[in-house]
Enzyme design. Structure first.
Site, PDB file in Angstrom:
ATOM      1  N   CYS A 196       0.664  -1.188  -0.028  1.00 38.03           N
ATOM      2  CA  CYS A 196      -0.229   0.251   0.162  1.00 38.03           C
ATOM      3  C   CYS A 196       0.767   1.224   0.399  1.00 38.03           C
ATOM      4  CB  CYS A 196      -0.564   0.253   1.242  1.00 38.03           C
ATOM      5  SG  CYS A 196      -2.036   1.543   1.242  1.00 38.03           S
ATOM      6  N   CYS A 205      -6.006   1.561   6.960  1.00 37.95           N
ATOM      7  CA  CYS A 205      -5.022   2.163   6.520  1.00 37.95           C
ATOM      8  C   CYS A 205      -4.340   3.325   7.050  1.00 37.95           C
ATOM      9  CB  CYS A 205      -5.770   2.789   5.052  1.00 37.95           C
ATOM     10  SG  CYS A 205      -3.895   3.404   3.915  1.00 37.95           S
TER      11      CYS A 205
END
Lengths: 279, 256
Positions: A239, A270
Protein backbone atom coordinates in the site's frame (compact mmCIF):
# COMPACT_ATOMS: atom_id res chain seq x y z
CA UNK A 1 -33.02 11.62 15.07
CA UNK A 2 -36.22 12.39 13.24
CA UNK A 3 -39.43 11.45 14.98
CA UNK A 4 -41.43 10.92 11.79
CA UNK A 5 -40.33 7.31 11.52
CA UNK A 6 -40.40 4.32 13.79
CA UNK A 7 -37.02 3.51 15.34
CA UNK A 8 -34.70 2.31 12.52
CA UNK A 9 -37.31 3.08 9.81
CA UNK A 10 -39.08 -0.32 9.69
CA UNK A 11 -42.20 -0.94 11.78
CA UNK A 12 -41.93 -3.32 14.71
CA UNK A 13 -43.84 -6.16 13.05
CA UNK A 14 -41.54 -6.14 10.05
CA UNK A 15 -38.50 -6.17 12.30
CA UNK A 16 -40.03 -9.07 14.19
CA UNK A 17 -40.54 -10.99 10.93
CA UNK A 18 -36.92 -10.32 10.01
CA UNK A 19 -35.65 -11.44 13.40
CA UNK A 20 -37.61 -14.68 13.15
CA UNK A 21 -36.10 -15.34 9.72
CA UNK A 22 -32.65 -14.46 11.08
CA UNK A 23 -33.03 -16.92 13.96
CA UNK A 24 -33.92 -19.62 11.48
CA UNK A 25 -30.94 -18.67 9.32
CA UNK A 26 -28.57 -18.91 12.28
CA UNK A 27 -30.06 -22.27 13.21
CA UNK A 28 -29.37 -23.66 9.72
CA UNK A 29 -25.99 -22.21 8.70
CA UNK A 30 -25.86 -21.31 5.01
CA UNK A 31 -29.52 -22.07 4.30
CA UNK A 32 -31.36 -19.35 2.38
CA UNK A 33 -34.42 -18.27 4.34
CA UNK A 34 -37.15 -16.44 2.40
CA UNK A 35 -38.43 -13.23 3.96
CA UNK A 36 -40.89 -10.51 3.07
CA UNK A 37 -38.55 -7.91 1.67
CA UNK A 38 -39.88 -4.36 2.08
CA UNK A 39 -39.70 -1.35 -0.16
CA UNK A 40 -36.82 0.75 1.14
CA UNK A 41 -35.99 4.38 0.38
CA UNK A 42 -33.23 3.38 -2.00
CA UNK A 43 -33.20 1.20 -5.10
CA UNK A 44 -32.65 -2.54 -5.26
CA UNK A 45 -28.99 -3.27 -5.76
CA UNK A 46 -27.92 -0.51 -3.38
CA UNK A 47 -28.09 -2.65 -0.29
CA UNK A 48 -31.79 -2.99 0.54
CA UNK A 49 -31.22 -6.47 1.94
CA UNK A 50 -28.39 -5.35 4.19
CA UNK A 51 -30.32 -2.28 5.36
CA UNK A 52 -33.35 -4.33 6.38
CA UNK A 53 -31.18 -6.72 8.36
CA UNK A 54 -29.35 -3.84 10.03
CA UNK A 55 -32.69 -2.18 10.86
CA UNK A 56 -33.89 -5.39 12.51
CA UNK A 57 -30.66 -5.71 14.53
CA UNK A 58 -30.05 -2.16 15.73
CA UNK A 59 -30.75 -1.12 19.29
CA UNK A 60 -30.33 2.39 20.71
CA UNK A 61 -26.89 1.56 22.15
CA UNK A 62 -25.42 0.10 19.01
CA UNK A 63 -22.55 1.70 17.16
CA UNK A 64 -22.86 1.36 13.40
CA UNK A 65 -20.13 1.25 10.80
CA UNK A 66 -20.91 1.00 7.08
CA UNK A 67 -18.35 0.17 4.41
CA UNK A 68 -18.55 -0.07 0.66
CA UNK A 69 -15.68 -2.00 -0.99
CA UNK A 70 -13.81 -1.51 2.28
CA UNK A 71 -14.17 2.27 2.31
CA UNK A 72 -16.11 4.34 4.83
CA UNK A 73 -16.25 7.42 2.63
CA UNK A 74 -17.96 6.20 -0.54
CA UNK A 75 -21.48 7.23 -1.55
CA UNK A 76 -23.22 4.02 -0.56
CA UNK A 77 -21.49 3.84 2.83
CA UNK A 78 -21.99 7.51 3.69
CA UNK A 79 -25.68 7.47 2.76
CA UNK A 80 -26.56 4.29 4.64
CA UNK A 81 -24.65 5.49 7.71
CA UNK A 82 -26.44 8.85 7.59
CA UNK A 83 -29.77 7.10 7.02
CA UNK A 84 -29.50 5.15 10.25
CA UNK A 85 -28.14 8.12 12.16
CA UNK A 86 -31.35 9.95 11.17
CA UNK A 87 -33.99 7.24 11.58
CA UNK A 88 -32.48 5.41 14.57
CA UNK A 89 -30.28 8.04 16.14
CA UNK A 90 -27.56 5.48 16.74
CA UNK A 91 -23.92 6.39 17.07
CA UNK A 92 -21.84 5.80 13.96
CA UNK A 93 -18.15 5.24 13.57
CA UNK A 94 -15.52 4.58 10.96
CA UNK A 95 -13.40 2.55 13.38
CA UNK A 96 -13.85 -1.22 12.98
CA UNK A 97 -12.93 -1.87 16.61
CA UNK A 98 -15.58 0.54 17.93
CA UNK A 99 -18.52 -0.80 15.92
CA UNK A 100 -21.05 -3.31 17.21
CA UNK A 101 -22.82 -3.69 13.86
CA UNK A 102 -20.94 -3.38 10.58
CA UNK A 103 -22.86 -3.30 7.33
CA UNK A 104 -20.65 -4.09 4.39
CA UNK A 105 -20.71 -4.22 0.65
CA UNK A 106 -18.11 -6.52 -0.94
CA UNK A 107 -15.45 -6.64 1.79
CA UNK A 108 -14.68 -7.99 5.23
CA UNK A 109 -12.64 -5.55 7.33
CA UNK A 110 -8.92 -6.36 7.65
CA UNK A 111 -9.05 -5.79 11.42
CA UNK A 112 -10.04 -9.11 13.03
CA UNK A 113 -13.64 -9.07 14.28
CA UNK A 114 -14.76 -9.98 17.78
CA UNK A 115 -17.55 -12.06 19.28
CA UNK A 116 -19.57 -8.96 20.19
CA UNK A 117 -19.69 -7.71 16.60
CA UNK A 118 -22.12 -8.53 13.80
CA UNK A 119 -21.23 -8.24 10.14
CA UNK A 120 -24.14 -7.61 7.74
CA UNK A 121 -23.51 -8.30 4.05
CA UNK A 122 -25.38 -6.82 1.11
CA UNK A 123 -26.04 -9.64 -1.35
CA UNK A 124 -27.10 -9.17 -4.99
CA UNK A 125 -27.51 -12.89 -5.83
CA UNK A 126 -27.82 -15.30 -2.92
CA UNK A 127 -27.93 -18.41 -5.10
CA UNK A 128 -24.42 -19.62 -5.98
CA UNK A 129 -25.81 -22.09 -8.53
CA UNK A 130 -27.92 -19.53 -10.37
CA UNK A 131 -25.62 -18.95 -13.33
CA UNK A 132 -25.49 -22.70 -13.93
CA UNK A 133 -29.10 -23.54 -13.17
CA UNK A 134 -31.74 -20.89 -13.84
CA UNK A 135 -34.70 -22.79 -12.32
CA UNK A 136 -35.38 -21.89 -8.68
CA UNK A 137 -37.25 -25.14 -8.01
CA UNK A 138 -34.26 -27.09 -9.29
CA UNK A 139 -31.65 -25.18 -7.27
CA UNK A 140 -33.72 -25.67 -4.13
CA UNK A 141 -33.86 -29.40 -4.84
CA UNK A 142 -30.10 -29.46 -5.37
CA UNK A 143 -29.63 -27.75 -1.99
CA UNK A 144 -32.06 -30.14 -0.32
CA UNK A 145 -30.13 -33.12 -1.67
CA UNK A 146 -26.70 -31.48 -1.20
CA UNK A 147 -26.13 -32.27 -4.88
CA UNK A 148 -23.33 -29.82 -5.60
CA UNK A 149 -21.35 -31.43 -8.43
CA UNK A 150 -22.56 -28.62 -10.66
CA UNK A 151 -20.51 -26.00 -8.83
CA UNK A 152 -17.35 -27.89 -9.66
CA UNK A 153 -18.31 -27.77 -13.33
CA UNK A 154 -17.85 -24.02 -13.11
CA UNK A 155 -14.48 -24.31 -11.40
CA UNK A 156 -13.45 -26.94 -13.96
CA UNK A 157 -14.34 -24.50 -16.74
CA UNK A 158 -12.21 -21.84 -15.09
CA UNK A 159 -9.15 -24.05 -15.04
CA UNK A 160 -9.79 -25.35 -18.56
CA UNK A 161 -10.02 -21.80 -19.91
CA UNK A 162 -7.54 -19.86 -17.80
CA UNK A 163 -5.23 -22.49 -16.35
CA UNK A 164 -6.27 -21.65 -12.80
CA UNK A 165 -9.48 -21.02 -10.89
CA UNK A 166 -10.19 -17.55 -12.20
CA UNK A 167 -13.24 -16.87 -10.03
CA UNK A 168 -11.90 -14.05 -7.89
CA UNK A 169 -14.95 -12.76 -6.07
CA UNK A 170 -18.21 -14.34 -4.88
CA UNK A 171 -16.17 -17.51 -4.56
CA UNK A 172 -18.49 -20.37 -3.52
CA UNK A 173 -18.13 -21.84 -0.05
CA UNK A 174 -19.53 -24.84 1.77
CA UNK A 175 -20.87 -23.82 5.17
CA UNK A 176 -20.62 -26.33 8.03
CA UNK A 177 -20.05 -29.10 5.49
CA UNK A 178 -23.63 -28.85 4.30
CA UNK A 179 -24.94 -25.84 2.37
CA UNK A 180 -23.28 -24.39 -0.68
CA UNK A 181 -23.36 -20.65 -0.09
CA UNK A 182 -22.49 -17.43 -1.83
CA UNK A 183 -20.26 -15.28 0.39
CA UNK A 184 -21.65 -12.23 -1.50
CA UNK A 185 -19.25 -10.58 -3.96
CA UNK A 186 -16.36 -10.27 -1.52
CA UNK A 187 -12.94 -10.94 -3.06
CA UNK A 188 -11.77 -14.50 -2.43
CA UNK A 189 -9.00 -12.82 -0.43
CA UNK A 190 -11.63 -12.48 2.31
CA UNK A 191 -12.91 -16.07 2.17
CA UNK A 192 -10.49 -17.38 4.84
CA UNK A 193 -11.88 -14.74 7.23
CA UNK A 194 -15.29 -16.46 7.05
CA UNK A 195 -13.94 -19.69 8.48
CA UNK A 196 -14.42 -19.94 12.25
CA UNK A 197 -15.06 -16.22 12.51
CA UNK A 198 -15.81 -15.09 16.08
CA UNK A 199 -18.34 -12.57 14.74
CA UNK A 200 -21.83 -13.46 13.54
CA UNK A 201 -22.16 -12.96 9.78
CA UNK A 202 -25.58 -12.20 8.29
CA UNK A 203 -26.41 -11.92 4.60
CA UNK A 204 -29.41 -10.09 3.15
CA UNK A 205 -30.61 -10.04 -0.46
CA UNK A 206 -33.45 -7.52 -0.74
CA UNK A 207 -34.45 -8.02 -4.34
CA UNK A 208 -34.20 -11.82 -4.12
CA UNK A 209 -35.95 -11.79 -0.72
CA UNK A 210 -33.52 -14.21 0.89
CA UNK A 211 -31.35 -14.02 3.96
CA UNK A 212 -28.83 -16.44 5.39
CA UNK A 213 -26.21 -16.61 8.10
CA UNK A 214 -22.83 -17.96 9.05
CA UNK A 215 -22.90 -18.27 12.85
CA UNK A 216 -19.73 -17.66 14.90
CA UNK A 217 -17.07 -20.35 14.80
CA UNK A 218 -18.62 -22.21 11.88
CA UNK A 219 -16.52 -24.22 9.44
CA UNK A 220 -16.48 -22.52 6.03
CA UNK A 221 -14.58 -24.20 3.21
CA UNK A 222 -13.89 -22.65 -0.18
CA UNK A 223 -14.47 -25.20 -2.93
CA UNK A 224 -11.47 -26.39 -4.94
CA UNK A 225 -9.88 -29.35 -6.67
CA UNK A 226 -7.30 -31.59 -5.00
CA UNK A 227 -4.66 -30.58 -7.53
CA UNK A 228 -5.86 -26.96 -7.81
CA UNK A 229 -6.27 -25.86 -4.20
CA UNK A 230 -7.97 -22.66 -3.13
CA UNK A 231 -5.66 -19.64 -3.25
CA UNK A 232 -6.13 -15.98 -2.41
CA UNK A 233 -4.90 -13.00 -4.39
CA UNK A 234 -1.39 -11.70 -3.81
CA UNK A 235 0.25 -8.45 -4.89
CA UNK A 236 3.78 -7.51 -5.80
CA UNK A 237 3.04 -4.08 -4.36
CA UNK A 238 2.60 -2.60 -0.92
CA UNK A 239 0.00 0.00 0.00
CA UNK A 240 1.48 3.34 -1.01
CA UNK A 241 -0.30 5.14 1.82
CA UNK A 242 0.52 2.91 4.80
CA UNK A 243 3.03 0.38 3.43
CA UNK A 244 0.96 -2.65 4.39
CA UNK A 245 1.84 -5.80 2.50
CA UNK A 246 -0.93 -7.95 3.92
CA UNK A 247 -4.13 -6.10 3.14
CA UNK A 248 -6.33 -6.20 0.04
CA UNK A 249 -5.12 -3.56 -2.41
CA UNK A 250 -7.07 -1.44 -4.88
CA UNK A 251 -5.37 -0.28 -8.03
CA UNK A 252 -6.16 3.41 -8.53
CA UNK A 253 -5.53 5.34 -11.73
CA UNK A 254 -4.18 8.74 -10.66
CA UNK A 255 -3.82 10.69 -13.88
CA UNK A 256 -4.57 10.45 -17.60
CA UNK A 257 -1.08 9.25 -18.50
CA UNK A 258 -1.50 5.77 -17.11
CA UNK A 259 0.07 6.31 -13.70
CA UNK A 260 -1.47 4.21 -10.99
CA UNK A 261 -1.00 3.45 -7.36
CA UNK A 262 -1.94 0.59 -5.04
CA UNK A 263 -3.72 1.44 -1.82
CA UNK A 264 -5.56 -0.49 0.88
CA UNK A 265 -9.22 -0.98 0.05
CA UNK A 266 -10.00 -0.92 3.80
CA UNK A 267 -9.71 2.79 4.62
CA UNK A 268 -9.99 2.38 8.37
CA UNK A 269 -7.25 -0.26 8.41
CA UNK A 270 -5.04 2.03 6.31
CA UNK A 271 -5.60 4.99 8.66
CA UNK A 272 -4.84 2.92 11.75
CA UNK A 273 -1.77 1.39 10.18
CA UNK A 274 -0.43 4.83 9.27
CA UNK A 275 -1.09 6.16 12.77
CA UNK A 276 0.78 3.19 14.24
CA UNK A 277 3.77 3.86 12.04
CA UNK A 278 3.80 7.57 12.78
CA UNK A 279 3.81 6.83 16.51
CA UNK B 1 -29.88 -65.18 -14.84
CA UNK B 2 -32.03 -62.66 -13.05
CA UNK B 3 -33.44 -59.62 -14.83
CA UNK B 4 -32.03 -56.13 -14.33
CA UNK B 5 -35.27 -54.29 -14.94
CA UNK B 6 -38.71 -55.75 -14.51
CA UNK B 7 -41.65 -53.85 -16.00
CA UNK B 8 -45.16 -55.09 -15.23
CA UNK B 9 -48.43 -53.74 -16.59
CA UNK B 10 -46.98 -50.28 -17.01
CA UNK B 11 -49.33 -47.52 -18.19
CA UNK B 12 -48.99 -43.81 -18.47
CA UNK B 13 -51.93 -41.62 -19.45
CA UNK B 14 -51.93 -37.99 -20.44
CA UNK B 15 -55.37 -37.06 -19.14
CA UNK B 16 -57.77 -39.12 -21.26
CA UNK B 17 -55.14 -39.93 -23.82
CA UNK B 18 -53.14 -43.10 -23.64
CA UNK B 19 -49.40 -42.66 -23.58
CA UNK B 20 -48.60 -46.31 -23.14
CA UNK B 21 -50.89 -49.05 -21.91
CA UNK B 22 -50.23 -52.26 -19.98
CA UNK B 23 -46.64 -52.90 -21.05
CA UNK B 24 -44.60 -55.69 -19.47
CA UNK B 25 -41.04 -56.77 -20.18
CA UNK B 26 -37.86 -57.96 -18.53
CA UNK B 27 -34.45 -56.58 -19.37
CA UNK B 28 -31.44 -58.74 -18.59
CA UNK B 29 -27.88 -57.57 -17.91
CA UNK B 30 -25.93 -57.03 -21.12
CA UNK B 31 -29.05 -57.04 -23.24
CA UNK B 32 -30.13 -54.37 -25.70
CA UNK B 33 -33.85 -54.09 -26.18
CA UNK B 34 -35.27 -52.03 -29.01
CA UNK B 35 -38.71 -50.46 -28.94
CA UNK B 36 -39.91 -49.73 -32.46
CA UNK B 37 -43.09 -48.17 -33.75
CA UNK B 38 -44.31 -45.19 -35.65
CA UNK B 39 -44.34 -41.68 -34.35
CA UNK B 40 -46.93 -41.24 -31.58
CA UNK B 41 -47.06 -44.93 -30.71
CA UNK B 42 -45.95 -44.33 -27.13
CA UNK B 43 -42.32 -45.41 -27.40
CA UNK B 44 -40.81 -42.39 -25.72
CA UNK B 45 -43.54 -42.30 -23.07
CA UNK B 46 -42.79 -45.91 -22.22
CA UNK B 47 -39.07 -45.17 -22.05
CA UNK B 48 -39.50 -42.16 -19.81
CA UNK B 49 -41.93 -43.98 -17.54
CA UNK B 50 -39.59 -46.95 -17.23
CA UNK B 51 -36.73 -44.56 -16.45
CA UNK B 52 -38.83 -42.98 -13.67
CA UNK B 53 -38.90 -39.62 -15.41
CA UNK B 54 -42.68 -39.87 -15.68
CA UNK B 55 -44.94 -41.22 -12.96
CA UNK B 56 -46.79 -44.34 -14.08
CA UNK B 57 -50.61 -44.22 -14.00
CA UNK B 58 -50.55 -47.90 -13.09
CA UNK B 59 -48.17 -50.81 -13.13
CA UNK B 60 -44.73 -51.19 -11.64
CA UNK B 61 -41.06 -50.97 -12.53
CA UNK B 62 -38.54 -52.85 -10.44
CA UNK B 63 -34.79 -52.48 -10.67
CA UNK B 64 -32.28 -55.08 -9.55
CA UNK B 65 -29.59 -53.33 -7.54
CA UNK B 66 -25.91 -54.22 -7.40
CA UNK B 67 -26.34 -55.60 -3.89
CA UNK B 68 -28.95 -58.04 -5.15
CA UNK B 69 -32.05 -56.34 -3.74
CA UNK B 70 -35.03 -55.23 -5.79
CA UNK B 71 -35.94 -51.57 -5.86
CA UNK B 72 -39.50 -50.56 -6.57
CA UNK B 73 -39.26 -47.30 -8.49
CA UNK B 74 -42.68 -46.23 -7.28
CA UNK B 75 -41.46 -46.08 -3.70
CA UNK B 76 -38.27 -44.28 -4.56
CA UNK B 77 -37.66 -40.91 -2.93
CA UNK B 78 -36.56 -38.02 -5.13
CA UNK B 79 -33.08 -38.25 -3.61
CA UNK B 80 -32.79 -41.96 -4.42
CA UNK B 81 -34.18 -41.47 -7.89
CA UNK B 82 -31.54 -38.87 -8.63
CA UNK B 83 -28.81 -41.00 -7.14
CA UNK B 84 -29.87 -43.90 -9.33
CA UNK B 85 -30.05 -41.73 -12.43
CA UNK B 86 -26.61 -40.36 -11.64
CA UNK B 87 -24.74 -43.45 -10.57
CA UNK B 88 -26.32 -46.49 -12.16
CA UNK B 89 -28.34 -45.26 -15.10
CA UNK B 90 -27.81 -43.14 -18.15
CA UNK B 91 -30.24 -41.35 -20.42
CA UNK B 92 -29.40 -40.35 -23.98
CA UNK B 93 -31.88 -37.95 -25.53
CA UNK B 94 -32.78 -37.66 -29.17
CA UNK B 95 -31.65 -34.07 -29.36
CA UNK B 96 -28.12 -33.85 -27.96
CA UNK B 97 -28.77 -30.23 -27.05
CA UNK B 98 -31.26 -31.45 -24.43
CA UNK B 99 -28.76 -33.80 -22.84
CA UNK B 100 -25.69 -31.59 -22.97
CA UNK B 101 -24.77 -28.51 -21.01
CA UNK B 102 -24.17 -26.15 -23.89
CA UNK B 103 -22.53 -23.28 -22.05
CA UNK B 104 -19.57 -25.31 -20.79
CA UNK B 105 -16.80 -27.08 -22.68
CA UNK B 106 -16.89 -30.64 -23.98
CA UNK B 107 -14.51 -31.75 -21.23
CA UNK B 108 -16.75 -30.33 -18.51
CA UNK B 109 -19.71 -32.09 -20.08
CA UNK B 110 -17.97 -35.44 -19.92
CA UNK B 111 -16.62 -34.82 -16.41
CA UNK B 112 -19.83 -33.48 -14.88
CA UNK B 113 -21.19 -36.82 -13.73
CA UNK B 114 -17.83 -37.72 -12.23
CA UNK B 115 -17.77 -34.47 -10.29
CA UNK B 116 -21.31 -35.16 -9.11
CA UNK B 117 -20.00 -38.46 -7.75
CA UNK B 118 -17.38 -36.55 -5.81
CA UNK B 119 -14.25 -36.79 -7.94
CA UNK B 120 -12.17 -33.73 -7.10
CA UNK B 121 -8.92 -34.19 -8.99
CA UNK B 122 -8.72 -31.93 -12.02
CA UNK B 123 -5.89 -33.80 -13.72
CA UNK B 124 -7.68 -37.10 -13.34
CA UNK B 125 -10.94 -35.64 -14.66
CA UNK B 126 -9.09 -34.32 -17.70
CA UNK B 127 -7.48 -37.67 -18.40
CA UNK B 128 -10.76 -39.52 -18.18
CA UNK B 129 -12.52 -36.92 -20.33
CA UNK B 130 -9.80 -37.16 -22.99
CA UNK B 131 -10.00 -40.94 -22.92
CA UNK B 132 -13.73 -40.85 -23.45
CA UNK B 133 -13.57 -38.31 -26.26
CA UNK B 134 -11.17 -40.65 -27.98
CA UNK B 135 -13.47 -43.59 -27.41
CA UNK B 136 -16.35 -41.79 -29.09
CA UNK B 137 -14.05 -40.69 -31.92
CA UNK B 138 -13.84 -37.00 -31.05
CA UNK B 139 -10.38 -35.47 -31.36
CA UNK B 140 -9.18 -35.10 -27.72
CA UNK B 141 -7.59 -31.75 -28.61
CA UNK B 142 -11.13 -30.37 -28.80
CA UNK B 143 -11.68 -31.01 -25.09
CA UNK B 144 -11.98 -27.28 -24.34
CA UNK B 145 -14.29 -26.45 -27.24
CA UNK B 146 -17.92 -25.65 -26.59
CA UNK B 147 -20.41 -28.32 -27.72
CA UNK B 148 -22.05 -25.64 -29.85
CA UNK B 149 -18.92 -25.69 -32.02
CA UNK B 150 -19.51 -29.39 -32.75
CA UNK B 151 -21.52 -30.92 -35.57
CA UNK B 152 -24.78 -32.73 -34.77
CA UNK B 153 -23.12 -36.12 -34.97
CA UNK B 154 -20.27 -35.05 -32.71
CA UNK B 155 -22.72 -33.60 -30.20
CA UNK B 156 -24.54 -36.91 -30.09
CA UNK B 157 -21.26 -38.78 -29.56
CA UNK B 158 -20.36 -36.29 -26.85
CA UNK B 159 -23.65 -36.97 -25.14
CA UNK B 160 -22.95 -40.70 -25.28
CA UNK B 161 -19.51 -40.16 -23.72
CA UNK B 162 -21.02 -37.96 -21.02
CA UNK B 163 -23.60 -40.61 -20.21
CA UNK B 164 -21.29 -43.63 -20.23
CA UNK B 165 -18.38 -42.04 -18.36
CA UNK B 166 -19.63 -43.29 -14.99
CA UNK B 167 -20.03 -46.81 -16.40
CA UNK B 168 -23.77 -47.11 -15.79
CA UNK B 169 -25.38 -50.54 -15.68
CA UNK B 170 -28.45 -49.47 -17.59
CA UNK B 171 -28.84 -46.90 -20.34
CA UNK B 172 -32.05 -45.52 -21.80
CA UNK B 173 -31.75 -44.12 -25.30
CA UNK B 174 -34.42 -42.12 -27.06
CA UNK B 175 -33.77 -42.26 -30.81
CA UNK B 176 -30.07 -41.42 -30.49
CA UNK B 177 -29.54 -41.52 -34.25
CA UNK B 178 -32.65 -39.75 -35.48
CA UNK B 179 -32.00 -36.51 -37.27
CA UNK B 180 -28.48 -37.46 -38.30
CA UNK B 181 -27.42 -38.26 -41.84
CA UNK B 182 -26.94 -41.87 -42.80
CA UNK B 183 -23.14 -42.07 -42.68
CA UNK B 184 -23.07 -40.41 -39.26
CA UNK B 185 -25.82 -42.75 -38.09
CA UNK B 186 -23.76 -45.73 -39.14
CA UNK B 187 -20.76 -44.52 -37.17
CA UNK B 188 -22.78 -43.89 -34.06
CA UNK B 189 -24.49 -47.26 -34.28
CA UNK B 190 -21.14 -48.92 -34.74
CA UNK B 191 -19.84 -47.04 -31.74
CA UNK B 192 -22.83 -47.95 -29.62
CA UNK B 193 -22.55 -51.61 -30.52
CA UNK B 194 -18.89 -51.61 -29.58
CA UNK B 195 -19.43 -49.79 -26.28
CA UNK B 196 -22.39 -51.93 -25.29
CA UNK B 197 -20.27 -55.02 -25.84
CA UNK B 198 -17.19 -53.60 -24.12
CA UNK B 199 -18.98 -52.34 -21.06
CA UNK B 200 -21.52 -55.14 -20.89
CA UNK B 201 -24.29 -52.65 -20.19
CA UNK B 202 -27.98 -53.21 -20.63
CA UNK B 203 -29.89 -50.74 -22.74
CA UNK B 204 -33.40 -49.88 -23.79
CA UNK B 205 -33.44 -48.03 -27.07
CA UNK B 206 -36.35 -46.35 -28.75
CA UNK B 207 -36.19 -46.06 -32.50
CA UNK B 208 -38.45 -45.84 -35.51
CA UNK B 209 -35.70 -47.27 -37.67
CA UNK B 210 -35.91 -51.03 -38.10
CA UNK B 211 -32.37 -51.17 -39.44
CA UNK B 212 -31.14 -49.87 -36.10
CA UNK B 213 -33.01 -52.61 -34.31
CA UNK B 214 -31.59 -55.23 -36.67
CA UNK B 215 -28.06 -53.99 -36.13
CA UNK B 216 -28.06 -53.60 -32.36
CA UNK B 217 -30.86 -55.34 -30.58
CA UNK B 218 -31.20 -58.90 -29.50
CA UNK B 219 -34.85 -58.40 -28.72
CA UNK B 220 -37.41 -56.02 -30.14
CA UNK B 221 -40.80 -54.77 -29.05
CA UNK B 222 -43.23 -53.34 -31.57
CA UNK B 223 -45.65 -50.70 -30.34
CA UNK B 224 -48.80 -49.28 -31.83
CA UNK B 225 -51.27 -46.90 -30.23
CA UNK B 226 -49.56 -47.18 -26.85
CA UNK B 227 -49.69 -50.97 -26.72
CA UNK B 228 -47.10 -53.60 -27.43
CA UNK B 229 -48.38 -55.59 -30.40
CA UNK B 230 -45.49 -57.95 -30.85
CA UNK B 231 -42.33 -58.85 -29.00
CA UNK B 232 -39.56 -61.35 -29.58
CA UNK B 233 -36.09 -61.89 -30.97
CA UNK B 234 -35.21 -59.16 -33.42
CA UNK B 235 -34.45 -61.46 -36.33
CA UNK B 236 -37.65 -63.35 -35.74
CA UNK B 237 -39.74 -60.21 -35.72
CA UNK B 238 -38.12 -58.66 -38.75
CA UNK B 239 -37.96 -61.82 -40.86
CA UNK B 240 -41.23 -63.40 -39.81
CA UNK B 241 -43.59 -60.72 -38.52
CA UNK B 242 -46.86 -62.09 -37.15
CA UNK B 243 -48.93 -59.03 -36.31
CA UNK B 244 -50.43 -57.15 -39.28
CA UNK B 245 -48.96 -53.87 -38.07
CA UNK B 246 -45.47 -55.35 -37.81
CA UNK B 247 -45.90 -56.81 -41.28
CA UNK B 248 -46.80 -53.36 -42.55
CA UNK B 249 -43.83 -51.83 -40.76
CA UNK B 250 -41.39 -54.37 -42.12
CA UNK B 251 -42.74 -54.21 -45.65
CA UNK B 252 -42.57 -50.43 -45.68
CA UNK B 253 -38.79 -50.42 -45.31
CA UNK B 254 -37.14 -49.36 -48.54
CA UNK B 255 -34.83 -52.00 -49.84
CA UNK B 256 -32.13 -51.17 -52.27
Amino acid sequence: MTSNYNFAFLDENTKRMLRRALLKAVAIPGYQVPFGSREMPLPYGWGTGGIQLTAALLGPDDVLKVIDQGADDTTNAVNIRRFFARVAGVATTERTTEASVIQTRHRIPETPLREDQILVFQVPEPEPLRTLEPREAETRTLHALADYGLMHVKLYEDIAQYGHIATSYDYPVLVDGRFLTSPSPIPKFDNPKLDHSPALMLFGAGREKRLYAIPPYTRVESLAFDDHPFEIQRWEHQCEMCGSDESYLDEVVVDDRGSRMFVCSDTDYCDQHRAEQAA
Amino acid sequence: MSALLQVRGLSHHYGHRIGCQDVSFDLHPGELLCIVGESGSGKSTLLKTAAAQLTPSSGSVRYHQRDGGWLDLDELSEADRRRLAREEWGFVTQNPRDGLRLNVSAGANVAERLMALGMRNYGQLRDIARGWLERVEIDPSRIDDAPTAFSGGMQQRLQIARTLVTQPRLVFMDEPTAGLDVSVQARILDLLRRLVNELGLAAVMVTHDLAVARLLASRTMVMQGGRVVETGLTDQILDDPQHPYTQLLVSSVLTT
